[in-house]
Enzyme design. Structure first.
Site: not given
Ligand code: NAD
Length: 257
Positions: A145, A149
């Site tokens: 990743h 991450k």
């Molecule tokens: P990222 O850090 O780019 O985005 C997360 C966003 O959430 C950020 O913009 C952050 O400011 C926001 N955030 C955090 N706490 C918050 C709150 N209390 N209120 C409002 N906004 C808040 O991360 P990402 O790459 O988009 O991944 C996010 C999550 O999704 C991770 O846990 C990742 O592992 C997971 N993910 C899951 C899948 C899936 O298919 N299930 C795929 C990719 C990523």
């Protein structure tokens, strides 16, 4: 029309989901929620705010890709206000996972560590391969990743490992996160998980089944977050009309067929 409120809208996944919604004529983005520190984009898109509770009623479904704490808080808000939830954040502890699952008595929830339909196919291929090779073949998982991450191993790698362990009848303690030092010979009832972090890898999972003098590798590579976003949109459409319950991506995919 399925109305979506998107939590974590400024993140990598949030942006991918917002980008996929216009391609679905029956799904619309009603509000985007982010942390107060996150700069509001000047893109003329759906309204932008910082308080999920204040906008949850604008949608039928909350979609969240945020942080473990925000995911737990979002599930509680959805249960309180009767909104369905599509939840994708990984790295939650067992207690938080159980807490979200318990709320599915009240609302419809789809929660998956990986929303890609390709990973769903990988899981099926792995189950078939495990049934076809001798039980003595070793199972190892390598995931790659991007450098940003936060959790390791990935939720998807854990999911693949748990499913393989269950199929083999191994205990939960059979999962080994990396190896270091004089660890001795590999026990048969073990599944190694190895996490690489760097660059911009969106998500890459390889499961190796290794026998004596031969091996098989089953691998899924997500090149673009659109791979997850399409499954997320399908899940939003599904939960909007589903009754209370905890649903998997398999159920979403079979309903969409
Ligand atoms: P990222 O850090 O780019 O985005 C997360 C966003 O959430 C950020 O913009 C952050 O400011 C926001 N955030 C955090 N706490 C918050 C709150 N209390 N209120 C409002 N906004 C808040 O991360 P990402 O790459 O988009 O991944 C996010 C999550 O999704 C991770 O846990 C990742 O592992 C997971 N993910 C899951 C899948 C899936 O298919 N299930 C795929 C990719 C990523």
């Amino acid at each position: 029309m399925t109305r979506v409120v998107l939590l974590g809208a400024g993140g990598r996944m949030g942006q991918a989901v917002a980008g996929a919604i216009p391609g679905a004529p029956d799904v619309t983005l009603k509000a985007r929620v982010e942390r107060p520190e996150a700069p509001a984009p000047a893109d003329g898109g759906a309204p932008w705010g910082h308080d999920l509770g204040a906008v949850v009623a604008r949608g039928d479904v909350v979609v969240e890709f945020s942080s473990p704490a925000a995911a737990v808080a979002a599930a509680a808000i959805c249960a309180e206000r009767g909104a369905a939830l599509v939840s994708g954040t990984t790295g939650l502890g067992a207690e938080d996972e159980a807490g979200i699952r318990a709320l599915a008595r009240t609302i419809a929830i789809v929660r998956a560590a990986n929303f890609s339909l390709g990973v769903l196919a990988l899981r099926r291929a792995l189950a078939a391969a495990l049934g076809a090779v001798p039980a003595s073949w070793d199972v190892e998982i390598v995931e790659r990743h991007h450098r940003g991450k936060q959790d390791a191993p990935s939720g998807t790698a854990l999911h693949l490992a748990r499913e393989a362990a269950e199929r083999r009848g191994y205990p939960a303690s059979a999962l080994r996160m990396g190896r270091s030092g004089r660890v001795g010979a590999r026990p048969e009832a073990e599944i190694g998980i190895h996490s690489l972090r760097g660059g911009t890898w969106v998500g890459d999972h390889a499961v190796v089944l290794a026998g004596a003098g031969e091996w098989i590798e089953l691998r899924h590579v997500a090149e673009d977050r659109a791979a997850f976003a399409h499954g997320v949109v399908a899940a939003a459409r599904f939960v909007a009309t589903a009754g209370p319950g905890f649903y998997t991506l398999e159920e979403v995919a079979s309903a969409a067929r």
